[in-house]
Design a protein around this motif. Structure first.
Motif, mmCIF file in Angstrom:
data_model
loop_
_atom_site.group_PDB
_atom_site.id
_atom_site.type_symbol
_atom_site.label_atom_id
_atom_site.label_comp_id
_atom_site.label_asym_id
_atom_site.label_seq_id
_atom_site.Cartn_x
_atom_site.Cartn_y
_atom_site.Cartn_z
ATOM 1 N N THR A 11 -16.787 -21.122 38.654
ATOM 2 C CA THR A 11 -18.230 -21.164 38.450
ATOM 3 C C THR A 11 -18.855 -20.383 39.603
ATOM 4 O OG1 THR A 11 -18.080 -23.334 37.410
ATOM 5 C CG2 THR A 11 -20.252 -22.644 38.173
ATOM 6 N N SER A 12 -19.728 -19.442 39.270
ATOM 7 C CA SER A 12 -20.360 -18.615 40.293
ATOM 8 C C SER A 12 -21.406 -19.418 41.062
ATOM 9 C CB SER A 12 -21.006 -17.389 39.646
ATOM 10 O OG SER A 12 -22.107 -17.793 38.850
ATOM 11 N N SER A 13 -21.916 -18.835 42.126
ATOM 12 C CA SER A 13 -22.921 -19.513 42.946
ATOM 13 C C SER A 13 -24.221 -19.758 42.188
ATOM 14 C CB SER A 13 -23.207 -18.708 44.215
ATOM 15 O OG SER A 13 -23.687 -17.418 43.882
ATOM 16 N N ASN A 14 -24.448 -18.997 41.110
ATOM 17 C CA ASN A 14 -25.653 -19.222 40.296
ATOM 18 C C ASN A 14 -25.371 -20.121 39.086
ATOM 19 O OD1 ASN A 14 -24.314 -17.457 38.590
ATOM 20 N ND2 ASN A 14 -25.954 -15.945 38.501
ATOM 21 N N GLY A 15 -24.180 -20.737 39.068
ATOM 22 C CA GLY A 15 -23.859 -21.725 38.044
ATOM 23 C C GLY A 15 -23.260 -21.193 36.759
ATOM 24 N N LYS A 16 -22.987 -19.895 36.694
ATOM 25 C CA LYS A 16 -22.425 -19.321 35.475
ATOM 26 C C LYS A 16 -20.900 -19.354 35.516
ATOM 27 C CE LYS A 16 -26.327 -16.592 34.222
ATOM 28 N NZ LYS A 16 -26.726 -15.625 33.267
ATOM 29 N N PRO A 17 -20.278 -19.808 34.416
ATOM 30 C CA PRO A 17 -18.816 -19.858 34.372
ATOM 31 C C PRO A 17 -18.194 -18.475 34.172
ATOM 32 C CG PRO A 17 -19.754 -20.789 32.364
ATOM 33 C CD PRO A 17 -20.892 -20.403 33.241
ATOM 34 N N TYR A 18 -17.024 -18.298 34.767
ATOM 35 C CA TYR A 18 -16.223 -17.089 34.587
ATOM 36 C C TYR A 18 -14.776 -17.460 34.857
ATOM 37 C CZ TYR A 18 -15.930 -16.482 39.703
ATOM 38 O OH TYR A 18 -15.680 -16.644 41.040
ATOM 39 N N PHE A 19 -13.863 -16.506 34.726
ATOM 40 C CA PHE A 19 -12.468 -16.789 35.032
ATOM 41 C C PHE A 19 -11.820 -15.605 35.715
ATOM 42 C CE2 PHE A 19 -12.334 -14.905 30.806
ATOM 43 C CZ PHE A 19 -11.227 -14.081 30.831
ATOM 44 N N ASN A 20 -10.779 -15.888 36.460
ATOM 45 C CA ASN A 20 -9.923 -14.860 37.047
ATOM 46 C C ASN A 20 -8.630 -14.844 36.264
ATOM 47 O OD1 ASN A 20 -11.674 -14.122 39.108
ATOM 48 N ND2 ASN A 20 -10.838 -15.619 40.518
ATOM 49 N N LEU A 21 -8.165 -13.671 35.917
ATOM 50 C CA LEU A 21 -6.869 -13.495 35.273
ATOM 51 C C LEU A 21 -5.849 -13.290 36.380
ATOM 52 C CD1 LEU A 21 -5.500 -13.203 32.503
ATOM 53 C CD2 LEU A 21 -5.880 -10.744 32.686
ATOM 54 N N ASN A 22 -4.760 -14.052 36.339
ATOM 55 C CA ASN A 22 -3.769 -14.042 37.418
ATOM 56 C C ASN A 22 -2.471 -13.367 37.006
ATOM 57 O OD1 ASN A 22 -5.488 -15.568 39.078
ATOM 58 N ND2 ASN A 22 -4.787 -17.441 38.110
ATOM 59 N N MET A 34 -19.669 -12.866 33.627
ATOM 60 C CA MET A 34 -20.276 -14.186 33.742
ATOM 61 C C MET A 34 -20.701 -14.636 32.345
ATOM 62 S SD MET A 34 -20.122 -14.841 36.914
ATOM 63 C CE MET A 34 -19.612 -13.831 38.277
ATOM 64 N N TYR A 35 -20.341 -15.845 31.989
ATOM 65 C CA TYR A 35 -20.641 -16.378 30.662
ATOM 66 C C TYR A 35 -21.824 -17.338 30.723
ATOM 67 C CZ TYR A 35 -16.219 -14.391 29.129
ATOM 68 O OH TYR A 35 -15.213 -13.526 28.824
ATOM 69 N N ILE A 36 -22.406 -17.623 29.556
ATOM 70 C CA ILE A 36 -23.558 -18.528 29.516
ATOM 71 C C ILE A 36 -23.140 -19.987 29.390
ATOM 72 C CG2 ILE A 36 -25.146 -16.790 28.631
ATOM 73 C CD1 ILE A 36 -24.803 -18.068 25.849
ATOM 74 N N SER A 37 -21.886 -20.231 29.022
ATOM 75 C CA SER A 37 -21.407 -21.611 28.880
ATOM 76 C C SER A 37 -19.907 -21.656 29.147
ATOM 77 C CB SER A 37 -21.691 -22.142 27.469
ATOM 78 O OG SER A 37 -20.883 -21.479 26.519
ATOM 79 N N GLU A 38 -19.416 -22.852 29.413
ATOM 80 C CA GLU A 38 -17.976 -23.022 29.601
ATOM 81 C C GLU A 38 -17.218 -22.730 28.312
ATOM 82 O OE1 GLU A 38 -17.184 -26.854 31.333
ATOM 83 O OE2 GLU A 38 -18.209 -26.321 33.200
ATOM 84 N N ASN A 43 -13.482 -19.199 25.319
ATOM 85 C CA ASN A 43 -13.216 -18.239 24.249
ATOM 86 C C ASN A 43 -12.770 -16.899 24.832
ATOM 87 O OD1 ASN A 43 -13.781 -19.980 22.117
ATOM 88 N ND2 ASN A 43 -15.927 -19.401 22.030
ATOM 89 N N GLY A 44 -13.365 -16.505 25.963
ATOM 90 C CA GLY A 44 -12.953 -15.288 26.633
ATOM 91 C C GLY A 44 -11.509 -15.364 27.109
ATOM 92 N N ILE A 45 -11.120 -16.510 27.622
ATOM 93 C CA ILE A 45 -9.724 -16.716 28.048
ATOM 94 C C ILE A 45 -8.807 -16.603 26.845
ATOM 95 C CG2 ILE A 45 -8.089 -18.408 28.949
ATOM 96 C CD1 ILE A 45 -10.437 -19.452 30.712
#
Length: 52
Positions: A11-22, A34-38, A43-45
């Motif tokens: 979750t970014s500092s502005n509260g938007k969810p995102y992910f890191n691909l490892n 940055m996504y608008i919801s979890e 779905n992006g994952i």
């Protein structure tokens, strides 16, 4: 279906969810938009699961 071993839910500092691909050793190789919801992030994952 999510593969939590290949991605980190963030979750970014502005509260938007995102992910890191490892990489195989857990090193982040890419960050998502940055996504608008979890649910949107999840779905992006799912959409990149074919990379594994």
């Amino acid at each position: 279906m999510q593969d939590d071993a290949k991605s980190d839910h963030k979750t970014s500092s502005n509260g938007k969810p995102y992910f890191n691909l490892n990489a195989g050793k857990g090193q982040a190789i890419s960050s998502s938009e940055m996504y608008i919801s979890e649910a949107s992030r999840d779905n992006g994952i799912d959409s990149v699961n074919w990379l594994k």
